[in-house]
Design a protein around this motif. Structure first.
Motif, mmCIF file in Angstrom:
data_model
loop_
_atom_site.group_PDB
_atom_site.id
_atom_site.type_symbol
_atom_site.label_atom_id
_atom_site.label_comp_id
_atom_site.label_asym_id
_atom_site.label_seq_id
_atom_site.Cartn_x
_atom_site.Cartn_y
_atom_site.Cartn_z
ATOM 1 N N ARG A 1 0.840 -1.205 0.000
ATOM 2 C CA ARG A 1 0.000 0.000 0.000
ATOM 3 C C ARG A 1 0.875 1.255 0.000
ATOM 4 O O ARG A 1 0.593 2.223 -0.710
ATOM 5 N N TYR A 2 1.938 1.245 0.800
ATOM 6 C CA TYR A 2 2.871 2.381 0.840
ATOM 7 C C TYR A 2 3.414 2.668 -0.563
ATOM 8 O O TYR A 2 3.396 3.816 -1.023
ATOM 9 N N PHE A 3 3.888 1.628 -1.255
ATOM 10 C CA PHE A 3 4.433 1.833 -2.598
ATOM 11 C C PHE A 3 3.362 2.372 -3.550
ATOM 12 O O PHE A 3 3.625 3.276 -4.343
ATOM 13 N N ARG A 4 2.143 1.842 -3.469
ATOM 14 C CA ARG A 4 1.064 2.334 -4.335
ATOM 15 C C ARG A 4 0.759 3.796 -4.038
ATOM 16 O O ARG A 4 0.630 4.620 -4.952
ATOM 17 N N ILE A 5 0.667 4.134 -2.759
ATOM 18 C CA ILE A 5 0.338 5.506 -2.354
ATOM 19 C C ILE A 5 1.372 6.497 -2.886
ATOM 20 O O ILE A 5 1.015 7.534 -3.452
ATOM 21 N N ILE A 6 2.654 6.178 -2.717
ATOM 22 C CA ILE A 6 3.659 7.161 -3.139
ATOM 23 C C ILE A 6 3.787 7.228 -4.657
ATOM 24 O O ILE A 6 4.036 8.298 -5.204
ATOM 25 N N ASP A 7 3.604 6.094 -5.352
ATOM 26 C CA ASP A 7 3.721 6.119 -6.811
ATOM 27 C C ASP A 7 2.512 6.753 -7.484
ATOM 28 O O ASP A 7 2.643 7.368 -8.541
ATOM 29 N N THR A 8 1.329 6.626 -6.881
ATOM 30 C CA THR A 8 0.126 7.234 -7.461
ATOM 31 C C THR A 8 -0.140 8.627 -6.896
ATOM 32 O O THR A 8 -1.122 9.266 -7.253
ATOM 33 N N LYS A 9 0.758 9.069 -6.006
ATOM 34 C CA LYS A 9 0.704 10.398 -5.413
ATOM 35 C C LYS A 9 -0.574 10.653 -4.612
ATOM 36 O O LYS A 9 -1.101 11.763 -4.581
ATOM 37 N N CYS A 10 -1.066 9.625 -3.935
ATOM 38 C CA CYS A 10 -2.208 9.750 -3.028
ATOM 39 C C CYS A 10 -1.666 10.044 -1.636
ATOM 40 O O CYS A 10 -1.896 9.304 -0.675
ATOM 41 N N PHE A 11 -0.914 11.122 -1.523
ATOM 42 C CA PHE A 11 -0.133 11.411 -0.321
ATOM 43 C C PHE A 11 -0.971 11.552 0.950
ATOM 44 O O PHE A 11 -0.483 11.262 2.038
ATOM 45 N N ASN B 1 6.767 14.877 -5.901
ATOM 46 C CA ASN B 1 5.864 15.677 -6.744
ATOM 47 C C ASN B 1 6.417 15.935 -8.138
ATOM 48 O O ASN B 1 5.659 16.042 -9.090
ATOM 49 N N SER B 2 7.724 16.051 -8.274
ATOM 50 C CA SER B 2 8.307 16.417 -9.569
ATOM 51 C C SER B 2 8.845 15.227 -10.346
ATOM 52 O O SER B 2 9.590 15.404 -11.312
ATOM 53 N N VAL B 3 8.465 14.013 -9.938
ATOM 54 C CA VAL B 3 8.925 12.813 -10.648
ATOM 55 C C VAL B 3 7.770 11.834 -10.823
ATOM 56 O O VAL B 3 6.791 11.873 -10.079
ATOM 57 N N ILE B 4 7.914 10.992 -11.808
ATOM 58 C CA ILE B 4 7.104 9.781 -11.885
ATOM 59 C C ILE B 4 7.962 8.732 -11.199
ATOM 60 O O ILE B 4 9.117 8.521 -11.578
ATOM 61 N N SER B 5 7.417 8.099 -10.161
ATOM 62 C CA SER B 5 8.202 7.101 -9.431
ATOM 63 C C SER B 5 7.572 5.728 -9.587
ATOM 64 O O SER B 5 6.353 5.587 -9.703
ATOM 65 N N ILE B 6 8.435 4.736 -9.618
ATOM 66 C CA ILE B 6 8.013 3.344 -9.670
ATOM 67 C C ILE B 6 8.836 2.615 -8.613
ATOM 68 O O ILE B 6 10.063 2.533 -8.720
ATOM 69 N N HIS B 7 8.178 2.126 -7.576
ATOM 70 C CA HIS B 7 8.839 1.426 -6.475
ATOM 71 C C HIS B 7 8.453 -0.050 -6.474
ATOM 72 O O HIS B 7 7.276 -0.373 -6.646
ATOM 73 N N HIS B 8 9.438 -0.901 -6.249
ATOM 74 C CA HIS B 8 9.206 -2.333 -6.112
ATOM 75 C C HIS B 8 9.898 -2.822 -4.853
ATOM 76 O O HIS B 8 11.048 -2.465 -4.599
ATOM 77 N N GLY B 9 9.193 -3.629 -4.069
ATOM 78 C CA GLY B 9 9.781 -4.301 -2.915
ATOM 79 C C GLY B 9 9.702 -5.799 -3.158
ATOM 80 O O GLY B 9 8.708 -6.299 -3.684
#
Length: 165
Positions: free
Chosen positions: A17-27, A87-95
């Motif tokens: 959920r953390y990775f989804r939240i930060i990558d989709t910017k649902c801060f 905010n200024s990047v598109i991020s993709i996180h994988h754990g």
């Protein structure tokens, strides 16, 4: 399922959920998954000069001047930091394949990770690709698992410029 197994499943879901939240910017959703006293230790990703000042990444040098340890403390501060950083990047996180240890209402985990940042603000086209580990601390509060702390370290990272096509 035993208590330890259900806790490890909950922690896996929490990190996902953390990775989804930060990558989709649902801060705003970060508030629900962090403890009030959460911390984010970034010391493992900084490079310092001979005087101990952070030189890479430059943004962290501005936030943690001099010999100050690169740690963000408190839920509100973490949310503000993560929001500003992403905010200024598109991020993709994988754990990947965590090592999770549960003891009662607390737990720790080491997550091998990979992330990619694509710059969408000037300079456009700048990309960072990193590999490393999150070392996390979790706490169950009123039956709900939350992130109480995370430390990030990189084994390798590289920056490159996207070619214009």
């Amino acid at each position: 399922m035993n208590q330890g197994q259900s806790a490890t499943d909950a922690i896996r879901n929490l990190k996902g959920r953390y990775f989804r939240i930060i990558d989709t910017k649902c801060f705003d959703e970060l508030h629900d998954i962090l403890t009030e006293d959460a911390y984010f230790d970034l010391e493992g990703i900084v490079q310092r000069d001979a005087d101990g000042a952070v030189v890479v990444p430059v943004q962290l040098g501005e936030l943690f001047p001099g010999h100050q340890h690169a740690v963000v403390r408190g839920r509100a501060e973490m949310v503000a930091f993560i929001t500003g950083a992403l905010n200024s990047v598109i991020s993709i996180h994988h754990g990947f394949t965590p090592e999770i240890e549960v003891t009662g209402d607390s737990a720790t985990a080491i997550w091998p990770m990979e992330d990619v940042f694509f710059g969408i603000a000037p300079p456009h086209g700048r990309i960072r690709h990193a590999y490393g580990h999150y070392a996390d601390v979790y706490r169950r509060e009123k039956g709900v698992w939350r992130i109480a702390g995370q430390s990030l370290s990189f084994l390798h990272q590289r920056w490159f410029q996207e070619e214009e096509g």
